[in-house]
Scaffold this motif. Structure first.
Motif, PDB file in Angstrom:
ATOM      1  N   GLY A 433     -10.721   4.450 -12.558  1.00  0.00           N
ATOM      2  CA  GLY A 433     -11.221   5.517 -11.694  1.00  0.00           C
ATOM      3  C   GLY A 433     -11.235   5.156 -10.228  1.00  0.00           C
ATOM      4  O   GLY A 433     -11.401   6.029  -9.366  1.00  0.00           O
ATOM      5  N   ALA A 434     -10.997   3.894  -9.916  1.00  0.00           N
ATOM      6  CA  ALA A 434     -11.019   3.470  -8.510  1.00  0.00           C
ATOM      7  C   ALA A 434      -9.823   4.061  -7.760  1.00  0.00           C
ATOM      8  O   ALA A 434      -8.767   4.287  -8.348  1.00  0.00           O
ATOM      9  CB  ALA A 434     -10.976   1.951  -8.431  1.00  0.00           C
ATOM     10  N   VAL A 435     -10.035   4.326  -6.486  1.00  0.00           N
ATOM     11  CA  VAL A 435      -8.933   4.821  -5.645  1.00  0.00           C
ATOM     12  C   VAL A 435      -8.551   3.711  -4.679  1.00  0.00           C
ATOM     13  O   VAL A 435      -9.406   3.087  -4.065  1.00  0.00           O
ATOM     14  CB  VAL A 435      -9.359   6.080  -4.875  1.00  0.00           C
ATOM     15  CG1 VAL A 435      -8.278   6.469  -3.866  1.00  0.00           C
ATOM     16  CG2 VAL A 435      -9.620   7.231  -5.831  1.00  0.00           C
ATOM     17  N   LYS A 436      -7.270   3.459  -4.618  1.00  0.00           N
ATOM     18  CA  LYS A 436      -6.781   2.440  -3.685  1.00  0.00           C
ATOM     19  C   LYS A 436      -5.797   3.089  -2.727  1.00  0.00           C
ATOM     20  O   LYS A 436      -5.065   4.005  -3.092  1.00  0.00           O
ATOM     21  CB  LYS A 436      -6.028   1.345  -4.458  1.00  0.00           C
ATOM     22  CG  LYS A 436      -6.890   0.193  -4.892  1.00  0.00           C
ATOM     23  CD  LYS A 436      -6.008  -0.885  -5.530  1.00  0.00           C
ATOM     24  CE  LYS A 436      -6.862  -1.933  -6.218  1.00  0.00           C
ATOM     25  NZ  LYS A 436      -6.027  -2.851  -7.013  1.00  0.00           N
ATOM     26  N   TYR A 437      -5.803   2.561  -1.519  1.00  0.00           N
ATOM     27  CA  TYR A 437      -4.783   2.994  -0.556  1.00  0.00           C
ATOM     28  C   TYR A 437      -3.728   1.914  -0.510  1.00  0.00           C
ATOM     29  O   TYR A 437      -4.051   0.732  -0.369  1.00  0.00           O
ATOM     30  CB  TYR A 437      -5.397   3.144   0.829  1.00  0.00           C
ATOM     31  CG  TYR A 437      -6.335   4.310   0.946  1.00  0.00           C
ATOM     32  CD1 TYR A 437      -5.857   5.548   1.404  1.00  0.00           C
ATOM     33  CD2 TYR A 437      -7.672   4.199   0.611  1.00  0.00           C
ATOM     34  CE1 TYR A 437      -6.722   6.636   1.513  1.00  0.00           C
ATOM     35  CE2 TYR A 437      -8.538   5.262   0.713  1.00  0.00           C
ATOM     36  CZ  TYR A 437      -8.061   6.490   1.168  1.00  0.00           C
ATOM     37  OH  TYR A 437      -8.901   7.557   1.279  1.00  0.00           O
ATOM     38  N   VAL A 438      -2.463   2.300  -0.620  1.00  0.00           N
ATOM     39  CA  VAL A 438      -1.395   1.294  -0.488  1.00  0.00           C
ATOM     40  C   VAL A 438      -0.402   1.763   0.569  1.00  0.00           C
ATOM     41  O   VAL A 438      -0.144   2.953   0.740  1.00  0.00           O
ATOM     42  CB  VAL A 438      -0.641   1.037  -1.811  1.00  0.00           C
ATOM     43  CG1 VAL A 438      -1.531   0.339  -2.799  1.00  0.00           C
ATOM     44  CG2 VAL A 438      -0.063   2.312  -2.380  1.00  0.00           C
ATOM     45  N   HIS A 439       0.123   0.751   1.243  1.00  0.00           N
ATOM     46  CA  HIS A 439       1.181   1.023   2.223  1.00  0.00           C
ATOM     47  C   HIS A 439       2.469   0.478   1.634  1.00  0.00           C
ATOM     48  O   HIS A 439       2.524  -0.670   1.228  1.00  0.00           O
ATOM     49  CB  HIS A 439       0.864   0.331   3.548  1.00  0.00           C
ATOM     50  CG  HIS A 439       1.850   0.659   4.612  1.00  0.00           C
ATOM     51  ND1 HIS A 439       1.714   1.762   5.428  1.00  0.00           N
ATOM     52  CD2 HIS A 439       2.988   0.051   4.974  1.00  0.00           C
ATOM     53  CE1 HIS A 439       2.730   1.807   6.247  1.00  0.00           C
ATOM     54  NE2 HIS A 439       3.519   0.772   6.005  1.00  0.00           N
ATOM     55  N   VAL A 440       3.491   1.320   1.567  1.00  0.00           N
ATOM     56  CA  VAL A 440       4.760   0.908   0.971  1.00  0.00           C
ATOM     57  C   VAL A 440       5.819   0.883   2.057  1.00  0.00           C
ATOM     58  O   VAL A 440       5.986   1.849   2.803  1.00  0.00           O
ATOM     59  CB  VAL A 440       5.213   1.896  -0.131  1.00  0.00           C
ATOM     60  CG1 VAL A 440       6.491   1.410  -0.785  1.00  0.00           C
ATOM     61  CG2 VAL A 440       4.106   2.065  -1.161  1.00  0.00           C
ATOM     62  N   VAL A 457      -4.120  -1.521   1.180  1.00  0.00           N
ATOM     63  CA  VAL A 457      -4.785  -1.414   2.478  1.00  0.00           C
ATOM     64  C   VAL A 457      -6.146  -0.745   2.342  1.00  0.00           C
ATOM     65  O   VAL A 457      -6.689  -0.250   3.307  1.00  0.00           O
ATOM     66  CB  VAL A 457      -3.911  -0.641   3.492  1.00  0.00           C
ATOM     67  CG1 VAL A 457      -2.672  -1.431   3.813  1.00  0.00           C
ATOM     68  CG2 VAL A 457      -3.536   0.742   2.980  1.00  0.00           C
ATOM     69  N   THR A 458      -6.646  -0.733   1.111  1.00  0.00           N
ATOM     70  CA  THR A 458      -7.926  -0.059   0.890  1.00  0.00           C
ATOM     71  C   THR A 458      -9.008  -0.593   1.830  1.00  0.00           C
ATOM     72  O   THR A 458      -9.700   0.162   2.497  1.00  0.00           O
ATOM     73  CB  THR A 458      -8.378  -0.249  -0.568  1.00  0.00           C
ATOM     74  OG1 THR A 458      -7.267   0.027  -1.409  1.00  0.00           O
ATOM     75  CG2 THR A 458      -9.533   0.675  -0.894  1.00  0.00           C
ATOM     76  N   GLU A 459      -9.060  -1.933   1.903  1.00  0.00           N
ATOM     77  CA  GLU A 459     -10.093  -2.531   2.744  1.00  0.00           C
ATOM     78  C   GLU A 459      -9.851  -2.223   4.208  1.00  0.00           C
ATOM     79  O   GLU A 459     -10.773  -1.988   4.974  1.00  0.00           O
ATOM     80  CB  GLU A 459     -10.136  -4.046   2.529  1.00  0.00           C
ATOM     81  CG  GLU A 459     -10.965  -4.399   1.318  1.00  0.00           C
ATOM     82  CD  GLU A 459     -11.181  -5.891   1.204  1.00  0.00           C
ATOM     83  OE1 GLU A 459     -10.882  -6.619   2.171  1.00  0.00           O
ATOM     84  OE2 GLU A 459     -11.640  -6.312   0.135  1.00  0.00           O
ATOM     85  N   ARG A 460      -8.561  -2.283   4.558  1.00  0.00           N
ATOM     86  CA  ARG A 460      -8.243  -2.010   5.959  1.00  0.00           C
ATOM     87  C   ARG A 460      -8.633  -0.585   6.312  1.00  0.00           C
ATOM     88  O   ARG A 460      -9.149  -0.309   7.380  1.00  0.00           O
ATOM     89  CB  ARG A 460      -6.757  -2.250   6.220  1.00  0.00           C
ATOM     90  CG  ARG A 460      -6.459  -2.396   7.683  1.00  0.00           C
ATOM     91  CD  ARG A 460      -5.022  -2.783   7.922  1.00  0.00           C
ATOM     92  NE  ARG A 460      -4.144  -1.659   7.683  1.00  0.00           N
ATOM     93  CZ  ARG A 460      -2.828  -1.783   7.574  1.00  0.00           C
ATOM     94  NH1 ARG A 460      -2.265  -2.954   7.663  1.00  0.00           N
ATOM     95  NH2 ARG A 460      -2.087  -0.733   7.381  1.00  0.00           N
ATOM     96  N   ARG A 461      -8.343   0.289   5.353  1.00  0.00           N
ATOM     97  CA  ARG A 461      -8.701   1.684   5.613  1.00  0.00           C
ATOM     98  C   ARG A 461     -10.197   1.808   5.877  1.00  0.00           C
ATOM     99  O   ARG A 461     -10.624   2.447   6.830  1.00  0.00           O
ATOM    100  CB  ARG A 461      -8.321   2.557   4.407  1.00  0.00           C
ATOM    101  CG  ARG A 461      -6.859   2.917   4.392  1.00  0.00           C
ATOM    102  CD  ARG A 461      -6.503   3.872   5.507  1.00  0.00           C
ATOM    103  NE  ARG A 461      -7.010   5.207   5.246  1.00  0.00           N
ATOM    104  CZ  ARG A 461      -6.254   6.272   5.062  1.00  0.00           C
ATOM    105  NH1 ARG A 461      -4.951   6.144   5.111  1.00  0.00           N
ATOM    106  NH2 ARG A 461      -6.788   7.440   4.846  1.00  0.00           N
ATOM    107  N   SER A 462     -10.973   1.149   5.012  1.00  0.00           N
ATOM    108  CA  SER A 462     -12.409   1.309   5.205  1.00  0.00           C
ATOM    109  C   SER A 462     -12.855   0.610   6.483  1.00  0.00           C
ATOM    110  O   SER A 462     -13.765   1.076   7.164  1.00  0.00           O
ATOM    111  CB  SER A 462     -13.186   0.830   3.983  1.00  0.00           C
ATOM    112  OG  SER A 462     -12.630  -0.356   3.498  1.00  0.00           O
ATOM    113  N   SER A 463     -12.174  -0.508   6.832  1.00  0.00           N
ATOM    114  CA  SER A 463     -12.582  -1.181   8.065  1.00  0.00           C
ATOM    115  C   SER A 463     -12.142  -0.358   9.280  1.00  0.00           C
ATOM    116  O   SER A 463     -12.807  -0.347  10.309  1.00  0.00           O
ATOM    117  CB  SER A 463     -12.017  -2.599   8.132  1.00  0.00           C
ATOM    118  OG  SER A 463     -10.636  -2.560   8.220  1.00  0.00           O
TER     119      SER A 463
END
Lengths: 725, 132
Positions: A433-440, A457-463
């Motif tokens: 159920g987790a959502v992750k952001y990825v850069h391709v 980039v999930t963490e980067r997104r949140s940062s």
């Protein structure tokens, strides 16, 4: 004369002519000298025709050796119709067919009317040379003198013909001789040629042999050179395992000299003691059975040097294809370096995997033709897909966020078609159920394969979100700060009209209290009181516009008007700092679509900075110029030029950083926030040193920024002052 | 008061007002008139220096912050020219710290806008009736 008295004068003349003719005939051989038979005959026949008034003369020469038969017929022209030469020949053939010896000296011709007399004169003693046939249409032919002339002529002709024939024969012989000589010479030349050719061939063969010999020698030298210069160790052994060759590379690698090891058992030289027995067994087994496990393969084993040190080698053994007892060549290579490299590669792979893990980057390749997808370990982890699963776009699609799935599929389709580089950001929705952001990011390689990386980039997104929030907070602080500084000037601004109000009202009261009351004066002061009250109200309204709790709104605005408002608010502050403000606001400035309040905050900030930058300047006028102008590409530009302390060139890049300040007071946040406001308007804010003292700060924004909506600025809006409360 | 009002205009003492703010220049002369003074207004120190009123001016009501030459600048200038005139500073600033500084330099008073009529009158009295 007296001797022949009975002769008549006619007879004398006849005789005289006869003698002349005889003399002529006798002179003929001199004329014939060197001629050929046909010349002899022509001359003779001409002479006889003329002398004897013949009607026909024919000469036929017999066929003598090496000469063609010849028959010449000549007839007198005065005669009428005569048989043709051919007919005459035919007739003569009839007569002459018999043996010439049987020819009668005189014959009457059968041809013609019988009045023709024919004389046959054999040529040569026996007529062996041929025959002369002379004919005249006279019954008395030949007379005595004529017969004499004919026989003399025949004799002469015989002699002439003999000579001519002889000459001709001689010529022929000479010619034949010549020909033979020529032929012989040619034969000799041919033989010579042949000989020469043979010689050439032999030389060629010899040369070839020499060349082959040289080739062979060279090839041997080359082979030796190859063996000598080979980087691999080449060691040959005989059927007993004794070393028969040991090349320089082997010498170098194992530390033996060739002459030290020749004849020794290979096992004793290069195989470590622990493996020697096994080697001997294997060798014996091969010799006994012909089975070999090691022939023609590459093996890795441990070898030992002269100094006893062991090292890894790669070994290939081949049998030398020669008759007799088997012998072998071993190719050995020191693979210490390779093993080390392999280990390094393994380590590097481990590093990479670790790096991918830490940086949350996975790499992949995709062969477009076959849809063969290869992932790095980390990528399986990011997508939470089992390491053993068969990778398909369908499977990958199950991890893509439903809202992004169509984008994902569209990109795959486009990549397949266009084969251009790819950059996308996607959301993944994972089984938990987790959502992750990825850069391709992927690059096409060789036109058929994509190589790329996927970064979580999930963490980067949140940062980034956190940073954006922090910036908003900073902006807020900045505004509070500038408000604090402004409080004084706001008070100043309000105090001016208040001062007028109080003074006017006091005066008014005094005028009314007088006796008699000065009503007109009081009315005037009351009027001024109202006006100053309105003026104070305007100031408050302006402030409210600037600081009211109000969502940022994008509107069409007049930058000059907005600038004037800010100037009005700042004026007293500037005056207090003894700054002389000059305005150059362009008349033809286009309308701008922007957030008015945000832009005014930027302008206020720039004015305040300029004013502060000049606060310590005492040796020159504190001139401040604010200017608006149309900029190229449908933009407007506002610049604020001060005559302040300026900044060090190396500080130029830091000016816009939050908390950077050249001033002793203030937090230095203003410029950083100003820049983010301008950038949100798709514009640019920069500072450049003046020719003289001071700095010019400018911003330039598009009149109609694309895609700038209220929502845009809302997302990153600067909280208003009241938010802070 | 009555006596002062009856004083002829020619006899009235001249008070010059220098302020870049128009509302001050408009309102103060009437109040000064009520107090029995003649008043002249100037929008800048430079304008005042260029006028022929310096010698007749018995008191200056001077704004502190003005474009160009400031009030204190003018004060220094007059001192240098030995044309010292009693000065009542007025300012819209809220910085109370300026007052003692200015008084120390010789100012009669420093009034913060908006000031009351009585405060102004007191300041004027201290100029014209120092014994009171």
């Amino acid at each position: 004369m007296e001797v022949l008295p009975e002769l008549a004068t006619g007879d004398v003349k006849h005789l005289q002519r006869c003698i002349n003719d005889l003399v002529s005939l006798l002179a003929l051989p001199a004329v014939w000298s060197g001629g050929d038979p046909s010349q002899v005959l022509h001359t003779l026949m001409d002479a006889l025709m003329r002398m004897l008034r013949l009607d026909l003369i024919s000469v036929r020469l017999t066929n003598s050796v090496g000469e063609t038969p010849l028959e010449i017929v000549r007839s007198a022209e005065r005669r009428g119709p005569m048989p043709s030469a051919h007919e005459i020949c035919e007739a003569l053939n009839q007569c002459l067919i018999n043996d010439s010896r049987k020819w009668p000296p005189l014959l009457r011709s059968l041809m013609g009317n019988g009045d023709v007399s024919i004389v046959l004169l054999p040529l040569g003693l026996q007529g062996e040379l041929g025959v002369i046939v002379a004919a005249a249409e006279r019954a008395d032919f030949p007379q005595q003198t004529e017969a004499l002339l004919l026989s003399v002529a025949a004799n002469q002709a015989s002699i002439g013909l003999q000579e001519a024939r002889l000459l001709s024969h001689q010529k022929r012989v000479a010619s034949e001789l010549d020909q033979r000589v020529v032929q012989r010479t040619a034969e000799l030349a041919a033989a010579n040629q042949e000989l020469k050719k043979e010689l050439d061939e032999r030389r060629l063969i010899e040369e070839k042999l020499g060349q082959e010999e040289r080739e062979l020698k060279r090839s041997e030298v080359r082979k030796a050179a190859i063996v000598d210069s080979a980087l691999d160790c080449i060691v040959t052994i005989d059927h007993e395992g004794r070393i028969t060759e040991f090349n320089p590379a082997a010498e170098h690698t194992f530390g033996y000299r060739r002459d030290e090891v020749l004849g020794r058992h290979l096992a004793d030289v290069i195989i470590p003691p622990s493996l020697r027995e096994k080697h001997r067994e294997g060798f014996a087994h091969y010799l006994a059975t012909g089975e070999a496990r090691v022939l023609g393969k590459r093996l890795e084993m441990t070898a030992v040097r002269a100094n006893g040190s062991e090292f890894p080698v790669e070994l290939a053994i081949t049998r030398i294809p020669l008759e007799g007892p088997p012998s072998f060549t071993g190719y050995l290579r020191d693979i210490t370096e390779r093993k080390r490299a392999r280990q390094e590669l393994l380590r590097s792979e481990a590093f990479l995997a670790e790096a991918q893990h830490l940086s949350r980057i996975g790499s992949f390749s995709w062969r477009i033709q076959t849809d063969e997808i290869t992932w790095s370990e980390q990528l399986y982890r990011i997508f939470q897909i089992d390491r053993d699963a068969q990778l398909t776009f369908e499977l990958i699609g199950t991890r893509i966020h439903p809202e992004d799935l169509s984008i994902f599929q569209e990109h795959i389709g486009r990549s397949r078609r266009e084969r251009s580089d790819v950059q996308i950001e996607l959301r993944l929705q994972l089984p938990d159920g987790a959502v992750k952001y990825v850069h391709v990011a992927a690059h096409i390689r060789g036109g058929h394969e994509y190589i790329g990386a996927v970064q979580d980039v999930t963490e980067r997104r949140s940062s980034e979100e956190a940073l954006s929030k922090a910036r908003s907070e900073l902006a807020h602080v900045a505004r509070v700060t500038s408000l604090g500084v402004l409080t004084a000037s706001v008070a100043h601004e309000v105090n001016q009209p208040l001062s007028g109000i109080v003074t006017n009202a006091s005066t008014c009261l005094r005028m009314l209290a007088a006796d008699p009351p000065n009503v007109d004066g009081a009315r005037e002061t009351a009027r001024r009181t109202i006006r100053d009250g309105n003026r104070a109200s305007e100031v408050v309204t302006r402030l409210r516009a600037l600081y009211a709790k109000k969502d940022p709104t994008i509107e069409s605005m007049d930058l000059n008007e907005a600038t004037r408002e800010v100037i009005a608010l700042s004026l007293s502050d500037l005056q207090r700092n003894r700054v002389t403000l000059r305005q150059e606001l362009a008349d033809d400035l286009p309308v701008v679509t922007a957030d008015r309040v945000q832009l005014q905050q930027v302008i206020l900030n720039l004015l305040r900075n300029a004013s502060e930058a000049m606060s310590v300047v005492d040796d020159r006028p504190r001139d401040l110029l604010i200017r608006t102008e149309p900029d190229e590409n449908d933009r407007v530009r506002l610049s604020v030029r001060d005559a302040g302390i300026g900044f060090e060139p190396q500080a130029a890049g830091k000016l816009f950083e939050a908390f950077y300040t050249t001033k002793n007071e203030g937090m230095g946040i203003g410029l950083s926030v100003s820049r983010s406001i301008i950038e949100r308007h798709h514009g640019r804010l920069w500072a450049s040193p003046n020719d003289g003292p001071g700095v010019t700060f400018s911003f330039s924004i598009p009149c109609k920024p694309e895609g700038l909506t209220s929502d845009d600025t809302h997302a990153s809006r600067i909280p208003s002052v009241s938010d802070a409360a | 008061m009555v006596l002062r009002q009856e004083r002829r205009a020619a006899e009235r003492l001249l008070v010059s007002v220098i302020d870049d703010d128009e509302s001050v220049r408009e309102s103060l002369p009437d109040l000064l008139g009520e107090f029995g003074f003649a008043a002249r207004t100037f929008s800048s120190a430079e304008e005042f220096l260029a006028s022929d009123c310096i010698d007749q001016t018995r008191c200056l009501i001077l704004d502190i912050a003005m474009p160009g030459m400031s009030g204190p600048d003018l004060q220094r200038k007059l001192k240098l020219r030995e044309q010292e005139i009693p000065i009542i500073f007025i300012t819209a600033s809220t910085d109370k710290a300026v007052r003692p500084q200015l008084i120390e330099r010789g100012a009669v008073e420093c009034l913060f806008k908006p000031f009351s009529d009585t405060a102004m009158l007191e300041a004027l009295n201290s100029v014209f009736h120092p014994t009171q």
